[in-house]
Write an enzyme that holds these catalytic residues in place. Structure first.
Site, mmCIF file in Angstrom:
data_model
loop_
_atom_site.group_PDB
_atom_site.id
_atom_site.type_symbol
_atom_site.label_atom_id
_atom_site.label_comp_id
_atom_site.label_asym_id
_atom_site.label_seq_id
_atom_site.Cartn_x
_atom_site.Cartn_y
_atom_site.Cartn_z
ATOM 1 N N ASP A 103 -58.328 -21.162 39.063
ATOM 2 C CA ASP A 103 -56.912 -20.961 39.341
ATOM 3 C C ASP A 103 -56.379 -22.196 40.053
ATOM 4 O OD1 ASP A 103 -54.726 -18.971 39.231
ATOM 5 O OD2 ASP A 103 -56.348 -17.516 39.441
ATOM 6 N N ASP A 209 -51.036 -21.028 38.384
ATOM 7 C CA ASP A 209 -50.330 -19.901 38.988
ATOM 8 C C ASP A 209 -48.852 -20.237 39.185
ATOM 9 O OD1 ASP A 209 -50.443 -17.287 40.589
ATOM 10 O OD2 ASP A 209 -49.620 -18.692 42.066
ATOM 11 N N GLU A 267 -48.967 -19.619 33.903
ATOM 12 C CA GLU A 267 -48.340 -18.325 34.168
ATOM 13 C C GLU A 267 -46.830 -18.535 34.140
ATOM 14 O OE1 GLU A 267 -48.466 -14.668 37.398
ATOM 15 O OE2 GLU A 267 -48.626 -16.732 38.134
ATOM 16 N N HIS A 343 -55.640 -9.648 37.532
ATOM 17 C CA HIS A 343 -55.683 -9.360 38.964
ATOM 18 C C HIS A 343 -54.342 -8.888 39.511
ATOM 19 C CE1 HIS A 343 -54.089 -13.357 38.466
ATOM 20 N NE2 HIS A 343 -53.587 -13.293 39.680
ATOM 21 N N ASP A 344 -53.272 -8.992 38.719
ATOM 22 C CA ASP A 344 -51.941 -8.571 39.169
ATOM 23 C C ASP A 344 -51.506 -7.246 38.549
ATOM 24 O OD1 ASP A 344 -51.384 -10.648 40.913
ATOM 25 O OD2 ASP A 344 -50.519 -11.933 39.363
#
Length: 586
Positions: A103, A209, A267, A343-344
């Site tokens: 990330d 991200d 993202e 993860h979100d």
């Protein structure tokens, strides 16, 4: 299905296994997952069918947002391990022909990062302009207000007042996550250098991200008032996909990523239309390899927000999005990401399938069939391969620790006079969508703490008690009928017939020709007559569809022990997934 050919690349055929480091495997008994734990499970990950491990942030961090608040890009958060552990992880992956993606969190830092500590010292500090600092505004009564009316992504104002210099700094997420000012060329160079630090160590790619928040409108204007009863409004029009966004990405590509042949996944928040997406991922643009648009994990959101009641999943949502992106990407030589969990998000088997014990195994296998029969790079969240689900619905707010969900709950609670008894509607939404569900500890065994950590240790996060009921790796590893075995077979099939399932043409079977709760599509090899038909019943009811095109086709595989009954009609059982073939067999 017109002829269309795309350049073949290993990253397009890859299966990417996402690991939330805190939740994967704890080897030192402190209740947190760690890098040695990941290393110990590489052979398992490879056995699932993965080619790449993607790690959520492991950088040094005070963990106010689980590592998405980085205090040092070149150090490791101590509970996870050391740089030597990262080097060993890369070495062990290389030995197995696998790769590592990390990330990359560079829209903002932690307020404990040395850059921000310098920036906040004085208005004339050389690093002052590495962040966004602005003077207060004052209303007609002389009350101090933030520089604009933007609402923070986690609630409240997007600005944080800093007493020593009497100015506000922009913090779109938490007050402890100040936004970086990418217009500053020295800041960009420093970020480039930190990225090279990891590429030089052997990292193969990055998930970027909050990528498109790196460019804001230079004037930082007020957001349109769309919620008159609220003090702060959405500023997404001005802080997402700003005027220099593509410039920054091309600079990253040409000055950093291309020299290492690194793969990039961005993202893309607040921007989901085809035209905007094409400008990021069209091959001719030379910017980003792939994007997470987020719409596939937003399907059940309320109209005005994630946890606002009134949303809900219907198969028409996934049908619309599947057709949209499967047909759009080939038109501008872009490439899809395939995912349902991250993860979100809450776990897809609960949100889009069913965690009812009667249907869960079928629903988990249905979602596997869906993901492995579409064109794009496949992303699998750890635990998805064993059908991990959300926390049980009888677990209260005390089990929810993520800042996003808890902040929303507390804001609504305050507006309702502090009465937890009036929060049933909010809890219902959290039980479906909270980020906590995607971060539950990995379920390795039926034993204490699901084998994630020592039996006597308290894990950092609630362990789902369903690990005792067969929803763990140990119980499924040698069971040929398990979800894990089905995933392994699905991934083998996908790669064996890559010409069809990865690179092939796509054609949706319209709802009018099937059933409102059935997603049906065809996949075809561009260069031969090999073709597949996929039927997915997103329902706990039998669904009968008229399908004369199946006559003469071969049943390839399904998620029940026997094929469905069919002639010119097909009767699909609850959450049944079926793949038929023409011109090829297993």
């Amino acid at each position: 299905m017109a002829a269309q050919h795309t350049e073949r690349q290993p990253w397009k055929e890859a299966v990417v296994y996402q690991i939330y480091p805190a939740s994967f495997a704890d080897t030192n008994g402190d209740g947190w997952g760690d890098l040695p734990g990941i290393i110990s499970k590489i052979d398992y990950i490879k056995s699932v069918g993965a080619d790449v491990i993607w790690l959520s942030p492991i950088y040094a961090s005070p963990q106010n947002d689980m590592g998405y608040d980085v205090s040092d890009y070149r150090s490791i958060h101590a509970p996870y391990g050391t740089l030597a552990d990262v080097d060993r992880l890369i070495s062990e992956l290389r030995a197995r022909g696998m790769k590592l993606w990390m990330d990359l969190v560079v829209n903002h830092t932690s307020d404990e990062h040395k850059w921000f500590k310098e920036s906040r010292r004085s208005k004339d500090n050389p690093k002052r302009d590495w962040y966004f600092w602005r003077d207060p505004k004052y209303d007609a009564q002389g009350v101090m207000k933030p520089p604009n009316n933007w609402k923070g992504i986690f609630g409240g104002s997007a600005w944080t007042y800093d007493e020593p210099t009497g100015q506000y700094y922009l913090s779109l997420f938490l007050p402890t996550q100040p936004d970086l000012n990418w217009t500053n060329s020295e800041l960009r160079q420093a970020v480039h250098d930190d990225i090279r630090f990891w590429l030089d160590r052997g990292v193969d790619g990055f998930r970027i991200d909050s990528m498109n928040l790196m460019s804001k409108h230079p004037d930082l204007p007020d957001g349109e008032i769309t919620s008159p009863d609220e003090e702060y409004q959405s500023g997404a029009k001005w802080f997402a996909s700003g005027p220099r966004m593509h410039e920054y990405l091309r600079e990253l590509r040409t000055k950093v990523f291309d020299a290492y042949n690194a793969v990039t996944v961005g993202e893309l928040g607040f921007t989901k239309d085809v035209e905007s997406v094409s400008k990021y991922v069209a091959k001719s643009r030379q910017e980003i390899n792939m994007l997470f648009t987020g719409d596939i994990i937003d399907m059940d959101f309320g109209v005005t927000g994630k946890y606002v009641p009134g949303g809900g999943f219907h198969p028409r949502h996934i049908r619309t999005l599947t057709e949209k992106w499967q047909t759009a990407m080939p038109q501008f030589d872009g490439w899809n990401t395939l995912y349902l969990d991250n993860h979100d998000s809450g776990r897809s088997v609960t949100r889009y399938g069913s965690d009812d014990p009667r249907y869960r195994i079928y629903a988990a296998k249905l979602l596997s069939t869906y993901l492995t029969t579409l064109s794009g790079t496949l992303f699998l969240l750890a635990g998805q391969e064993i059908g991990m689900a959300n926390m049980p619905r009888d677990m209260g707010i005390e089990h929810y620790i993520d800042v996003e969900g808890r902040n929303y709950y507390m804001q609504v609670l305050q507006s309702r006079g502090g009465d937890h008894g009036k929060m049933g509607d909010v809890m219902q939404e959290l039980q479906l969508k909270a980020r906590d569900h995607g971060r539950l500890p990995m379920q390795w065994t039926a034993g204490p703490n699901a084998g994630f950590t020592d039996p006597e240790t308290r894990p950092w996060m609630t362990v789902n008690p369903d690990h005792k009921m067969g929803w763990n790796v140990g119980a499924q590893r040698d069971d040929p009928n398990s979800v894990l075995s089905f995933w392994k077979q699905s991934l083998v099939l996908r790669k064996k017939f890559a010409d069809i399932f990865i690179y092939g043409a796509f054609e949706i079977i319209p709802e009018s020709a099937s059933h409102e709760r059935v997603l049906a599509y065809r996949r075809k090899d561009y260069s031969t007559d090999k073709e597949a038909l996929v039927l997915l019943n997103f329902s706990d009811q039998d669904s009968t569809i008229t399908a004369p095109w199946i006559i003469g086709w071969t049943f390839l595989r399904g998620n029940y022990s026997t094929p469905p009954v069919h002639g010119e009609t097909v009767v699909l059982r609850p959450y049944e997934a079926v793949v038929y073939s023409s011109g090829f067999t297993l």
